[in-house]
Design a protein around this motif. Structure first.
Motif, short mmCIF file in Angstrom:
data_model
loop_
_atom_site.label_atom_id
_atom_site.label_comp_id
_atom_site.label_asym_id
_atom_site.label_seq_id
_atom_site.Cartn_x
_atom_site.Cartn_y
_atom_site.Cartn_z
N LEU A 259 0.84 -1.20 0.00
CA LEU A 259 0.00 0.00 0.00
C LEU A 259 0.87 1.25 0.00
N VAL A 260 1.90 1.25 0.83
CA VAL A 260 2.84 2.37 0.88
C VAL A 260 3.45 2.61 -0.51
N ILE A 261 3.90 1.54 -1.14
CA ILE A 261 4.56 1.67 -2.44
C ILE A 261 3.58 2.13 -3.51
N ALA A 262 2.40 1.52 -3.54
CA ALA A 262 1.43 1.82 -4.60
C ALA A 262 0.91 3.25 -4.51
N HIS B 86 3.16 10.19 -5.54
CA HIS B 86 3.54 11.44 -4.86
C HIS B 86 5.06 11.64 -4.87
N ILE B 87 5.75 10.96 -5.79
CA ILE B 87 7.20 11.10 -5.88
C ILE B 87 7.55 12.38 -6.64
N ASP B 88 8.48 13.12 -6.09
CA ASP B 88 9.05 14.30 -6.75
C ASP B 88 10.50 13.97 -7.09
N VAL C 58 13.70 -2.12 -1.30
CA VAL C 58 14.19 -1.20 -2.33
C VAL C 58 13.08 -0.28 -2.81
N LEU C 59 11.92 -0.85 -3.13
CA LEU C 59 10.80 -0.03 -3.62
C LEU C 59 10.32 0.95 -2.56
N ALA C 60 10.24 0.50 -1.31
CA ALA C 60 9.78 1.38 -0.25
C ALA C 60 10.76 2.53 -0.02
N CYS C 61 12.07 2.25 -0.10
CA CYS C 61 13.07 3.31 0.06
C CYS C 61 12.98 4.33 -1.07
N LEU C 62 12.77 3.86 -2.29
CA LEU C 62 12.64 4.78 -3.43
C LEU C 62 11.41 5.68 -3.25
N VAL C 63 10.32 5.11 -2.76
CA VAL C 63 9.11 5.91 -2.54
C VAL C 63 9.33 6.92 -1.43
N LEU C 64 9.92 6.48 -0.33
CA LEU C 64 10.13 7.38 0.81
C LEU C 64 11.00 8.58 0.43
#
Length: 481
Positions: A212-215, A220-222, A284-290
């Motif tokens: 859910l966090v990743i999706a 909202h990624i800048d 990896v995906l969660a870090c990229l999103v954060l």
């Protein structure tokens, strides 16, 4: 002539007598019940790997050490952890018995090596349970404050952990952390089938929260937040890798359940690799999103994802993530307390600890006594020690276990190439050597206090071994005329 591996004769001192691999699979009455399938094992591994690392540690490392390059820190740590994971996978397919690194070390490098790895893991796994319980307790107290619920101050924390504004001596015990440790011990004693269902359900919930966090976060990624990508340089990436390495193991504790796995030689190696691979993709995906949602300088190191979603106007989702994190981190308690009890069970079965400790209950076929004892020990640590002091009891034993397993897989590959292996560690001996080097490198980062506590535990272990374990070892009895 070379002595056969199955020969139980010992050297003059007997310190390096080895458990004969040729007979190590022999079934025993009163043993553990084989109930776990491939995906249950994989869920237990994921449960041990994904925890505070993704819900808090990723944010702290990004904010303080690596910036957006925290994703590289996780990849470096993942590669190093994979080197050990491949070694564990080879042994898991070869020796489908409880005990993990303890059993592998005993069978290949000798009794004294196996003893100290088992002795260290008893402390390390139990301390990890306590540390995680304290962490969850902190989240729980914050949640109660959000709901405007007040509890008696004496039960809110360990002595000496009172926050600013609260009189010293107010806190007496971290009662919620104590109850968590005892709850997990109770769940484990209900039988592995029902305990695994509990664990698997929480793992599905946790993975669902991460997905859910990743999706949602991906929208909202800048891209501007990724610049500069490595503000602390390559040194920051590797320092971050040393920090997050402790968030990318857990399969080691899961591998202690080999004796409770159906088709263990086939499923256990796959479960080790699958659990690490799935966890690394999510990390990896969660870090990229954060780091894409929030400038690394503005990341909240304590509640990174909740704060990130709040910053983009999704406060309700942030609350859901916080609640899911609390429930999801429970799986770490389960995996590591299970690991500690299975190591203790194996040691008692081998005669290195009193046999009554490892006695299994007739109805559920679980080692109930050692489970309650270690659950109570974790509860005492969690209830009475600050999280920093409890955390200093962890890490070194697990790193030493990695060194032993990676070394042992090389030794056994050349000593007994004829043994049937359902999984073979690739690129031998390069991969296990990488595991050894990286683990030793990480050990150099540990604090002097950690070394002091390890030395005390080591000396105590020597006393116990020479006063009791060496004489009561089953191999010692087998060698007597």
């Amino acid at each position: 002539m070379e002595r056969p591996e199955g020969d139980a004769r010992v050297s003059a001192t007997g310190l390096f007598r080895r458990k004969p691999i040729d007979t190590i699979e022999a079934p025993e009455e009163g043993g553990l019940r084989r109930t776990l399938g491939l995906w249950q094992l994989t869920a237990i591994g994921i449960g041990g790997i994904i925890g505070a690392g993704i819900f808090s540690l990723a944010g702290a490392v990004a904010h303080e050490t690596a910036g957006p390059a925290v994703v590289l820190s996780f990849l470096v740590a993942g590669v190093a952890s994979a080197a050990a994971a491949f070694s564990y996978a080879e042994f898991a397919g070869l020796i489908p018995r409880a005990g993990s690194a303890y059993t592998y070390g005993y069978a290949v490098l000798g009794e004294i090596v196996g003893w100290f790895i088992g002795w260290d893991l008893l402390l390390e796994y139990t301390a990890i349970v306590a540390v995680v319980a304290i962490g969850i307790s902190g989240y729980f107290n914050d949640l109660l404050g959000f709901l405007d619920i007040s509890l008696p101050s004496w039960m809110l924390g360990a002595p000496g952990t009172e926050p600013e504004g609260v009189a010293a001596g107010t806190y007496k015990v971290n009662l919620f952390a104590v109850l968590l440790c005892l709850l997990i011990a109770y769940v484990l004693n209900r039988g592995m089938r029902s305990a695994a269902r509990f664990e698997t359900s929480l793992v599905y919930l946790k993975v669902g929260v991460v997905v859910l966090v990743i999706a949602v976060g991906a929208f909202h990624i800048d891209a501007g937040n990724f610049t500069p990508f490595a503000p602390f340089g390559i040194a920051g990436v590797f320092t971050g890798a040393a920090t997050v390495f402790f968030a990318v193991f857990g399969y080691d504790a899961m591998s202690t359940a080999a004796e409770e796995s159906r088709e263990s030689q086939k499923h256990m190696p796959r479960a080790i690799i699958y659990s690490l691979a799935i966890s690394m993709v999510l990390y990896v995906l969660a870090c990229l999103v954060l780091t894409g949602m929030v400038d690394y300088r503005d990341i909240d190191p304590n509640a990174a994802f909740s704060a990130a979603f709040e910053s983009v106007g999704l406060s309700a989702l942030g609350a859901v993530i916080a609640a899911g994190a609390i429930l999801g981190i429970l799986t770490v308690l389960f995996t590591f307390l299970m690991g500690a009890t299975r190591v203790g069970y194996s040691m008692s079965r081998d005669g290195l600890l009193p046999a009554w400790l490892g006695k299994t209950s007739a109805a559920r076929q679980v080692p109930a006594r050692i489970t309650w004892i270690l659950g109570a020990a974790a509860a005492v640590i969690a209830g009475l020690l600050p999280i920093g002091e409890a955390a200093e009891l962890t890490n070194i034993g697990i790193l030493l276990a990695f060194v032993v397993v990676c070394t042992a897989v090389i030794v056994l590959r050349y000593r007994r190439p004829d043994l049937p292996r359902s999984f073979r560690c690739p690129w031998m001996p390069v991969v296990p050597i990488v595991g050894v080097v990286f683990s030793i490198w990480l050990i150099t980062f540990l604090k002097p206090e950690t070394w002091l506590r390890f030395a005390i535990w080591f000396v105590l272990g020597m006393i116990v071994y020479f006063a009791y374990s060496r004489r009561h070892s089953l191999l010692n009895r087998a060698s007597e005329p």
